[in-house]
Design a protein around this motif. Structure first.
Motif, PDB file in Angstrom:
ATOM      1  N   ASP A  11       0.835  -1.196   0.000  1.00  0.00           N
ATOM      2  CA  ASP A  11       0.000   0.000   0.000  1.00  0.00           C
ATOM      3  C   ASP A  11       0.873   1.250   0.000  1.00  0.00           C
ATOM      4  O   ASP A  11       0.639   2.195  -0.755  1.00  0.00           O
ATOM      5  N   GLU A  12       1.892   1.211   0.809  1.00  0.00           N
ATOM      6  CA  GLU A  12       2.823   2.340   0.901  1.00  0.00           C
ATOM      7  C   GLU A  12       3.537   2.572  -0.432  1.00  0.00           C
ATOM      8  O   GLU A  12       3.626   3.716  -0.923  1.00  0.00           O
ATOM      9  N   ALA A  13       4.020   1.511  -1.037  1.00  0.00           N
ATOM     10  CA  ALA A  13       4.665   1.642  -2.343  1.00  0.00           C
ATOM     11  C   ALA A  13       3.671   2.192  -3.367  1.00  0.00           C
ATOM     12  O   ALA A  13       4.026   3.023  -4.210  1.00  0.00           O
ATOM     13  N   MET A  27       0.280  -2.548 -10.403  1.00  0.00           N
ATOM     14  CA  MET A  27       1.510  -2.672  -9.616  1.00  0.00           C
ATOM     15  C   MET A  27       1.224  -3.358  -8.276  1.00  0.00           C
ATOM     16  O   MET A  27       1.948  -4.261  -7.864  1.00  0.00           O
ATOM     17  N   ARG A  28       0.137  -2.917  -7.615  1.00  0.00           N
ATOM     18  CA  ARG A  28      -0.204  -3.531  -6.329  1.00  0.00           C
ATOM     19  C   ARG A  28      -0.564  -5.003  -6.491  1.00  0.00           C
ATOM     20  O   ARG A  28      -0.147  -5.846  -5.697  1.00  0.00           O
TER      21      ARG A  28
ATOM     22  N   ASP B 146     -10.367  -5.802 -11.547  1.00  0.00           N
ATOM     23  CA  ASP B 146      -9.765  -7.127 -11.306  1.00  0.00           C
ATOM     24  C   ASP B 146      -8.540  -6.991 -10.417  1.00  0.00           C
ATOM     25  O   ASP B 146      -8.368  -7.731  -9.446  1.00  0.00           O
ATOM     26  N   SER B 147      -7.692  -6.045 -10.782  1.00  0.00           N
ATOM     27  CA  SER B 147      -6.441  -5.892 -10.039  1.00  0.00           C
ATOM     28  C   SER B 147      -6.694  -5.495  -8.595  1.00  0.00           C
ATOM     29  O   SER B 147      -6.045  -6.009  -7.676  1.00  0.00           O
ATOM     30  N   ASP B 148      -7.653  -4.584  -8.421  1.00  0.00           N
ATOM     31  CA  ASP B 148      -7.983  -4.162  -7.060  1.00  0.00           C
ATOM     32  C   ASP B 148      -8.524  -5.323  -6.238  1.00  0.00           C
ATOM     33  O   ASP B 148      -8.161  -5.509  -5.075  1.00  0.00           O
ATOM     34  N   HIS B 149      -9.377  -6.093  -6.877  1.00  0.00           N
ATOM     35  CA  HIS B 149      -9.957  -7.245  -6.199  1.00  0.00           C
ATOM     36  C   HIS B 149      -8.872  -8.228  -5.764  1.00  0.00           C
ATOM     37  O   HIS B 149      -8.849  -8.711  -4.645  1.00  0.00           O
ATOM     38  N   LEU B 150      -7.999  -8.493  -6.702  1.00  0.00           N
ATOM     39  CA  LEU B 150      -6.875  -9.383  -6.447  1.00  0.00           C
ATOM     40  C   LEU B 150      -6.082  -8.879  -5.245  1.00  0.00           C
ATOM     41  O   LEU B 150      -5.778  -9.621  -4.312  1.00  0.00           O
ATOM     42  N   ILE B 153      -8.018  -9.341  -1.920  1.00  0.00           N
ATOM     43  CA  ILE B 153      -8.062 -10.732  -1.442  1.00  0.00           C
ATOM     44  C   ILE B 153      -6.685 -11.166  -0.939  1.00  0.00           C
ATOM     45  O   ILE B 153      -6.545 -11.753   0.134  1.00  0.00           O
ATOM     46  N   LEU B 154      -5.675 -10.836  -1.695  1.00  0.00           N
ATOM     47  CA  LEU B 154      -4.331 -11.290  -1.312  1.00  0.00           C
ATOM     48  C   LEU B 154      -3.821 -10.564  -0.073  1.00  0.00           C
ATOM     49  O   LEU B 154      -2.952 -11.084   0.638  1.00  0.00           O
ATOM     50  N   THR B 155      -4.384  -9.396   0.196  1.00  0.00           N
ATOM     51  CA  THR B 155      -3.990  -8.686   1.416  1.00  0.00           C
ATOM     52  C   THR B 155      -4.444  -9.467   2.661  1.00  0.00           C
ATOM     53  O   THR B 155      -3.730  -9.503   3.666  1.00  0.00           O
ATOM     54  N   LYS B 156      -5.605 -10.100   2.571  1.00  0.00           N
ATOM     55  CA  LYS B 156      -6.042 -10.967   3.678  1.00  0.00           C
ATOM     56  C   LYS B 156      -4.983 -12.019   3.956  1.00  0.00           C
ATOM     57  O   LYS B 156      -4.659 -12.323   5.102  1.00  0.00           O
TER      58      LYS B 156
END
Lengths: 177, 177
Positions: A11-13, A27-28, B146-150, B153-156
Motif C-alpha cells: 500500500d505504501e509503495a 503494480m499492487r 480485477d487488479s484491485d480485487h486481487l 483478497i491477497l492482502t487478507k
DNA sequence: CAATATTACTTTGTGATCAAACTATTTGTC
DNA sequence: GACAAATAGTTTGATCACAAAGTAATATTG
C-alpha cells in the motif's frame, strides 16, 4: 532479524507510485501475487516436510496419481505442470531417489521415458494430501468465494499468456468469429 | 517442445481433486497463484531486459528511488521487500557491479551499510518504469477492478501470514478487543 | 569495564529453475 | 531406403532464493 512492519508495504509503495506513474492497481496486484506465491509455497512446503516433498515434487506425484495407469511420459508432465524439461528431469531424478516413482521405458517409442508411481509413492500421496488439505493449500485466510474469485481472475491472465486454448470446436461459441 | 493444451490444466486437476478430497477451490486458487507468479515474473523480466534488470533488482532500485535521500540500510530494504538478508546482499552486489547504486558506510552506525542510488541508477529507473507500466506490470489482461480485487483478497492472505500489523493505535477500531 | 548479547552484513552451500547444447530416436520426404 | 527435420530426454552453466555459519560493531549488564 525480521522487524515487523506497522503498515502494508505494498500500500505504501502504491502511494508513492501513484504520484508519478500509471496503473497503480496493476503494480499492487502484481506485487501481491509475487508475495502470495512465496507465502503459499512456504506453507505447503512446510505441510509436506514429513515426506521430504516440495510443492513442485508433490505436484508431479499428484499428476501421476490422477492418471489412469499411474504413469506418464516426462514430456507430458512438463506440459501439464507448465514446467521446463530440465525441471521435470530434476524433479523426477529426485523422486526416483526417494523411491516414490521409477523410470520405465516406453513400450513402443524408445525416445520417451515414463515415470511410474511406486506403491510407496501412491500411499504417501494420500497421506501428504491430507496434510495439504488441512493447511488449506496455504490459503487458510480465504473462504471458498475468495478462492473462486482469485481463480477466475487469474484464469484470464493464464489464458492471455497462452497457457491453454479453450476448445472452440464444441458448444458455447458466441462471438461472431 | 511446448505442446499447446486444449483445456485448462488447473480446471482438469480440480475435477480429479474434487472426486477424492476437500477444498478444491483452495487448490485451484493456490495453483493459479503459482502460475500467475511465473507469468508476471517472465513478463516483467522481459520488459526490463534492456537494462539488464530482473524484477527483484528493479524492486530494490524503486525502493531506493522512493526514499527521501535515495539511500537506505540494506536491512531495511530486506524488511520492506520481504527478502532474506543474503538475498539483499546478492541483489545489491549485482546492482553495484552494474553501477546503479553504490555502498556507503552509515555516518554514525559503523555496522550498517547504506545502498545509495547513483545518477545512472536514478535515470534508468525512470526509463525502466516506463517499460514496466507499458507492460501493465505483467497484468495486461486485467482491468483496474480485477487488479484491485486481487490485491484486496491477497492482502487478507498477507495479513494472515504476518507480513504487517495494521496500526491499531489510531482510528478505525471496531471489534471489541 | 569486561563479558555477553544483539544487530548488521557477508560468505558458503543447497535447491529450484531456465536456456542452450547435446545424444538418441522417430518421422517425413524425395 | 537415405537423409533432413522434429521430438524426447539429459547435461551443463547461469541466476536467484534461502539457511546456516562467520565476522564485525554496538548495546547491555553485572
Amino acid at each position: 532479524m525480521r522487524r515487523p512492519l506497522t503498515f502494508d508495504p505494498i500500500d505504501e509503495a502504491g502511494r508513492q507510485w501513484s504520484q508519478r506513474w500509471d496503473h497503480v492497481e496493476a503494480m499492487r496486484a502484481a506485487t501481491s501475487i509475487m508475495r502470495a506465491q512465496q507465502i503459499v509455497l512456504a506453507r505447503v512446503d512446510e505441510a509436506l516436510r514429513p515426506w521430504e516433498l516440495t510443492f513442485a515434487r508433490y505436484e508431479v506425484l499428484v499428476l501421476l496419481y490422477f492418471s489412469r495407469q499411474g504413469r506418464l511420459p516426462l514430456g507430458k508432465m512438463g506440459d501439464r505442470l507448465m514446467l521446463h524439461q530440465a525441471s521435470i528431469t530434476n524433479l523426477v531424478d529426485r523422486l526416483e531417489q526417494q523411491g516414490y516413482l521409477r523410470r520405465r521405458p516406453h513400450p513402443t517409442d524408445r525416445r520417451t521415458t515414463l515415470a511410474e508411481l511406486t506403491e510407496q509413492g501412491r500411499s504417501i500421496i494420500e497421506a501428504a494430501t491430507k496434510a495439504v488439505v488441512e493447511a488449506r493449500v496455504g490459503l487458510s485466510e480465504l473462504d471458498a468465494d475468495d478462492s473462486d474469485h482469485l481463480y477466475r481472475i487469474l484464469t484470464k491472465l493464464r489464458l492471455g499468456a497462452g497457457d491453454f486454448e479453450p476448445d472452440r470446436s464444441r458448444s458455447d461459441r458466441h462471438r461472431g468469429d
